[in-house]
Design an enzyme around this catalytic site. Structure first.
Site, mmCIF file in Angstrom:
data_model
loop_
_atom_site.group_PDB
_atom_site.id
_atom_site.type_symbol
_atom_site.label_atom_id
_atom_site.label_comp_id
_atom_site.label_asym_id
_atom_site.label_seq_id
_atom_site.Cartn_x
_atom_site.Cartn_y
_atom_site.Cartn_z
ATOM 1 N N ARG A 237 45.313 19.012 19.878
ATOM 2 C CA ARG A 237 46.118 19.868 19.004
ATOM 3 C C ARG A 237 47.271 19.032 18.462
ATOM 4 O O ARG A 237 47.868 18.240 19.203
ATOM 5 C CB ARG A 237 46.672 21.076 19.770
ATOM 6 C CG ARG A 237 45.645 22.168 20.041
ATOM 7 C CD ARG A 237 45.244 22.905 18.757
ATOM 8 N NE ARG A 237 44.266 23.959 18.979
ATOM 9 C CZ ARG A 237 42.945 23.823 18.838
ATOM 10 N NH1 ARG A 237 42.435 22.673 18.486
ATOM 11 N NH2 ARG A 237 42.142 24.844 19.018
ATOM 12 N N GLU A 266 49.146 21.291 10.172
ATOM 13 C CA GLU A 266 47.853 21.150 9.495
ATOM 14 C C GLU A 266 47.353 22.449 8.862
ATOM 15 O O GLU A 266 46.467 22.407 7.995
ATOM 16 C CB GLU A 266 46.788 20.622 10.460
ATOM 17 C CG GLU A 266 46.403 21.620 11.552
ATOM 18 C CD GLU A 266 45.318 21.095 12.481
ATOM 19 O OE1 GLU A 266 45.397 19.939 12.923
ATOM 20 O OE2 GLU A 266 44.377 21.875 12.770
ATOM 21 N N HIS A 299 40.454 18.105 11.206
ATOM 22 C CA HIS A 299 40.137 19.060 12.282
ATOM 23 C C HIS A 299 38.661 19.484 12.216
ATOM 24 O O HIS A 299 38.342 20.673 12.077
ATOM 25 C CB HIS A 299 41.052 20.286 12.225
ATOM 26 C CG HIS A 299 41.129 20.997 13.554
ATOM 27 N ND1 HIS A 299 42.255 21.623 14.009
ATOM 28 C CD2 HIS A 299 40.198 21.163 14.542
ATOM 29 C CE1 HIS A 299 42.029 22.151 15.197
ATOM 30 N NE2 HIS A 299 40.778 21.881 15.545
HETATM 31 P P1 NAD Z 1 40.351 22.177 29.055
HETATM 32 O O1 NAD Z 1 41.268 23.304 29.395
HETATM 33 O O2 NAD Z 1 38.969 22.176 29.634
HETATM 34 O O3 NAD Z 1 41.037 20.778 29.435
HETATM 35 C C1 NAD Z 1 42.391 20.524 29.262
HETATM 36 C C2 NAD Z 1 42.857 19.689 30.449
HETATM 37 O O4 NAD Z 1 44.202 19.286 30.223
HETATM 38 C C3 NAD Z 1 42.818 20.448 31.777
HETATM 39 O O5 NAD Z 1 42.071 19.723 32.725
HETATM 40 C C4 NAD Z 1 44.285 20.552 32.150
HETATM 41 O O6 NAD Z 1 44.507 20.553 33.545
HETATM 42 C C5 NAD Z 1 44.842 19.300 31.477
HETATM 43 N N1 NAD Z 1 46.288 19.305 31.319
HETATM 44 C C6 NAD Z 1 47.098 20.339 30.983
HETATM 45 N N2 NAD Z 1 48.383 19.938 30.927
HETATM 46 C C7 NAD Z 1 48.385 18.619 31.214
HETATM 47 C C8 NAD Z 1 49.407 17.645 31.315
HETATM 48 N N3 NAD Z 1 50.695 17.949 31.116
HETATM 49 N N4 NAD Z 1 49.045 16.386 31.628
HETATM 50 C C9 NAD Z 1 47.747 16.055 31.862
HETATM 51 N N5 NAD Z 1 46.746 16.947 31.794
HETATM 52 C C10 NAD Z 1 47.046 18.211 31.471
HETATM 53 O O7 NAD Z 1 40.305 22.131 27.466
HETATM 54 P P2 NAD Z 1 39.149 21.513 26.548
HETATM 55 O O8 NAD Z 1 38.145 22.571 26.230
HETATM 56 O O9 NAD Z 1 38.697 20.222 27.143
HETATM 57 O O10 NAD Z 1 39.984 21.247 25.211
HETATM 58 C C11 NAD Z 1 40.909 20.176 25.161
HETATM 59 C C12 NAD Z 1 41.703 20.213 23.856
HETATM 60 O O11 NAD Z 1 40.817 20.038 22.746
HETATM 61 C C13 NAD Z 1 42.437 21.532 23.603
HETATM 62 O O12 NAD Z 1 43.717 21.230 23.072
HETATM 63 C C14 NAD Z 1 41.605 22.200 22.536
HETATM 64 O O13 NAD Z 1 42.393 23.077 21.759
HETATM 65 C C15 NAD Z 1 41.150 20.993 21.745
HETATM 66 N N6 NAD Z 1 39.969 21.211 20.891
HETATM 67 C C16 NAD Z 1 39.938 20.569 19.681
HETATM 68 C C17 NAD Z 1 38.838 20.751 18.842
HETATM 69 C C18 NAD Z 1 38.754 20.045 17.504
HETATM 70 O O14 NAD Z 1 37.931 20.437 16.676
HETATM 71 N N7 NAD Z 1 39.559 19.021 17.268
HETATM 72 C C19 NAD Z 1 37.777 21.573 19.233
HETATM 73 C C20 NAD Z 1 37.838 22.191 20.495
HETATM 74 C C21 NAD Z 1 38.940 22.000 21.322
#
Ligand code: NAD
Length: 335
Positions: A237, A266, A299
């Site tokens: 994000r 964005e 994105h």
């Molecule tokens: P998820 O919840 O499975 O994984 C996120 C991880 O981050 C978790 O393991 C959590 O413990 C960890 N975390 C939280 N705070 C933290 C910190 N301060 N330091 C270190 N680790 C920390 O989420 P996901 O499904 O793997 O998604 C990850 C990201 O990708 C999200 O931000 C989501 O919005 C984004 N995303 C982007 C797209 C895109 O098209 N670009 C698509 C889907 C998801």
């Protein structure tokens, strides 16, 4: 026949929605427009709703009362993981249950992050720029190889762990940092602190969720901890990164390159079309996109056939389950 209104349909989504409708003997009507105060009347006669949109349909809490009381709607199935496009509290107060699609394809996002890593590692943007000037010299653009690299993944969740497995299979040394360590990545990820990861990684890839604890997680101090040869990737994000600090780090050669699929501000940029060369209204984007060592995609990490099908069809599964009085694991609960 049960009927579901499928709002803000992308051309790529429609075949998946139609396929699902045929399989489940449900009428799914695909509307190209978003659900808003102005289009609320179009829900008349439908049993349920599926939508994916950047903005909330309305800021008026009465919107949800009208949906329920005037149109008999009892659920909204979001086709996204993020739930920021809905006022869940207001919806619940008016008897409307909300579902999301929490994991439509971690591989899709991990593969785009990997694409950015490889493009920047092999200097593809710099070669494109030279080629555009009929300059086919390779001087100064020797690459490193994957087997030499240490990649640090911050946020080893669904997407981060998928990327870790891909990189490990390619011979990369993978460091991970997370507030909760998984136990299924032994031999694949070496967990360490952010300080150690940033100091050792040749590539840093961000995969945390966005909340108040991760806002501007990558700031000037964090970029200063990275190697001057390091590549920075963000496909999570935009606001996880202090964009001005990223620009300064690139300009001052504190880091070598950046690959971004998301950027602060964005919402008024990605998905829109601007006059070529004209400012986009997002000066940080305009600065970054002009740098030869930066790759930006709008994105689209999620935008694969598998992810789009899963978004469409899982949301319709959830909509139908709730319309029929069942429960879904994807229901958003505010405890
Ligand atoms: P998820 O919840 O499975 O994984 C996120 C991880 O981050 C978790 O393991 C959590 O413990 C960890 N975390 C939280 N705070 C933290 C910190 N301060 N330091 C270190 N680790 C920390 O989420 P996901 O499904 O793997 O998604 C990850 C990201 O990708 C999200 O931000 C989501 O919005 C984004 N995303 C982007 C797209 C895109 O098209 N670009 C698509 C889907 C998801």
């Amino acid at each position: 026949m049960t009927s579901i209104a499928f709002y803000h349909t992308l051309p790529e989504e429609q075949p998946f929605a139609e396929q699902w409708a045929e399989q489940h003997h449900v009428d799914v009507t695909c509307f190209p427009f978003e659900l808003t105060d102005e289009t609320l009347h179009t829900v008349k006669g439908f049993d349920g709703i599926s939508y994916k949109q950047r903005f909330r349909p309305s800021n008026d809490p009465d919107f949800y009362r009208r949906l329920h009381d005037e149109y008999g709607i009892r659920q909204i199935a979001l086709r996204s993981a993020g739930i920021d496009s809905i006022d869940v509290k207001a919806a619940h107060e008016h008897g409307i249950r909300i579902t999301n699609v929490p994991s439509y394809s971690p591989s899709a996002v991990a593969q785009l992050a990997l694409t950015h890593i490889l493009q920047l590692l092999r200097h593809v943007p710099q070669y494109r720029e030279r080629n555009a000037h009929q300059d086919f010299a390779a001087t100064g653009l020797m690459s490193r190889e994957l087997g030499e690299l240490t990649v640090g993944i911050i946020g080893v969740g669904r997407i981060g762990s998928t990327l870790a497995r891909m990189l490990h299979a390619l011979g990369v040394t993978v460091l991970g940092n997370d507030i909760r360590e998984r136990d299924d990545l032994d031999g694949i990820v070496t967990y360490t602190s952010k300080d150690d990861l940033l100091a050792r990684a040749d590539v840093v890839s961000m995969h945390t969720y966005l909340d108040e604890t991760t806002y501007h997680l990558m700031d000037a101090h964090r970029f200063a901890q990275m190697k001057p040869t390091a590549i920075f990737i963000n496909a999570s994000r935009g606001p996880i990164v202090d964009t001005q600090a990223l620009i300064t780090a690139l300009q001052h050669h504190e880091i070598a390159a950046a690959g971004l699929d998301v950027i602060e501000g964005e919402a008024t940029l990605f998905g829109h079309t601007f006059t070529p060369g004209a400012p986009t209204g997002n000066p940080a984007y305009d600065t970054l996109v002009a740098m030869p060592n930066v790759v930006i995609t709008p994105h689209v990490a999620f935008f694969t056939d598998i992810a789009v099908r899963n978004m469409a069809q899982q949301s319709l599964d959830d909509a139908l389950t709730i319309i029929q009085g069942g429960t879904s694991d994807h229901e958003i609960r505010l405890d």
